[in-house]
Scaffold this motif. Structure first.
Motif, mmCIF file in Angstrom:
data_model
loop_
_atom_site.group_PDB
_atom_site.id
_atom_site.type_symbol
_atom_site.label_atom_id
_atom_site.label_comp_id
_atom_site.label_asym_id
_atom_site.label_seq_id
_atom_site.Cartn_x
_atom_site.Cartn_y
_atom_site.Cartn_z
ATOM 1 N N THR A 1 -14.716 46.513 29.329
ATOM 2 C CA THR A 1 -14.366 45.810 30.478
ATOM 3 C C THR A 1 -15.024 44.694 30.303
ATOM 4 O O THR A 1 -15.858 44.263 29.319
ATOM 5 N N PHE B 1 -15.737 46.313 36.040
ATOM 6 C CA PHE B 1 -13.890 46.148 36.182
ATOM 7 C C PHE B 1 -13.556 44.772 35.147
ATOM 8 O O PHE B 1 -14.490 44.803 34.459
ATOM 9 N N ASN B 2 -12.530 44.694 34.962
ATOM 10 C CA ASN B 2 -12.557 44.157 34.022
ATOM 11 C C ASN B 2 -11.678 42.221 34.086
ATOM 12 O O ASN B 2 -12.096 41.679 33.460
ATOM 13 N N ASP C 1 -11.100 41.229 40.372
ATOM 14 C CA ASP C 1 -11.343 42.795 40.992
ATOM 15 C C ASP C 1 -12.708 43.060 41.419
ATOM 16 O O ASP C 1 -12.486 43.469 42.642
ATOM 17 N N LEU C 2 -14.042 42.373 40.872
ATOM 18 C CA LEU C 2 -14.978 43.018 41.605
ATOM 19 C C LEU C 2 -14.900 41.963 43.266
ATOM 20 O O LEU C 2 -15.874 42.775 43.893
ATOM 21 N N GLY D 1 -8.578 48.029 39.879
ATOM 22 C CA GLY D 1 -9.665 47.421 39.264
ATOM 23 C C GLY D 1 -10.407 47.996 39.026
ATOM 24 O O GLY D 1 -11.274 47.618 38.254
ATOM 25 N N MET D 2 -11.226 48.628 39.443
ATOM 26 C CA MET D 2 -12.017 49.712 39.516
ATOM 27 C C MET D 2 -12.385 50.408 38.292
ATOM 28 O O MET D 2 -11.401 51.233 37.960
ATOM 29 N N HIS E 1 -13.409 43.722 45.394
ATOM 30 C CA HIS E 1 -14.104 44.851 45.743
ATOM 31 C C HIS E 1 -15.350 44.948 47.249
ATOM 32 O O HIS E 1 -16.065 45.635 47.420
ATOM 33 N N ASP F 1 -20.636 50.081 39.111
ATOM 34 C CA ASP F 1 -19.338 49.289 38.843
ATOM 35 C C ASP F 1 -18.683 48.501 37.842
ATOM 36 O O ASP F 1 -19.260 47.415 38.374
#
Length: 104
Positions: free
Chosen positions: A8, A62-63, A67-68, A42-43, A71, A60
């Motif tokens: 991550t 994410f990669n 994605d973050l 993505g989570m 979100h 949370d």
């Protein structure tokens, strides 16, 4: 499980302080969001914890930063914001974090 390899890259730590008398409602509302987190693209991991009687936190991971960012403007945020004045004593405290090590 992979040890020693960071899988991550980014995370969010969101602190939420419930209004007095709304602690149970906030806890129930956020616990119900687990099903949304489970299918969010993505989570990688989602945690909801209670820090004290009124204070909760979401963590949370994410990669990718994209994605973050998705979100933050996604369905979970959209579900909370209309109820924020009812449930929260103050605005959510959102902190972005770089993941330096993980164990997933």
């Amino acid at each position: 499980m992979t040890v020693g390899v960071v899988t991550t890259k980014v995370a969010l730590l969101v602190e939420l302080k419930a209004k007095l008398g709304q602690e149970r409602e906030l806890a129930n509302f956020l616990t119900a969001q687990q099903s949304m987190a489970a299918v969010e693209p993505g989570m990688l991991a989602w945690f909801f914890v209670r820090l004290d009687a009124q204070t909760f936190a979401l963590f949370d991971v994410f990669n990718e930063d994209a994605d973050l960012q998705a979100h933050l403007s996604g369905s979970m945020a959209a579900a909370l914001m209309p109820r924020a004045d009812e449930l929260l004593a103050s605005p959510p405290q959102i902190r972005h974090a770089e993941v330096l090590a993980d164990l997933l």
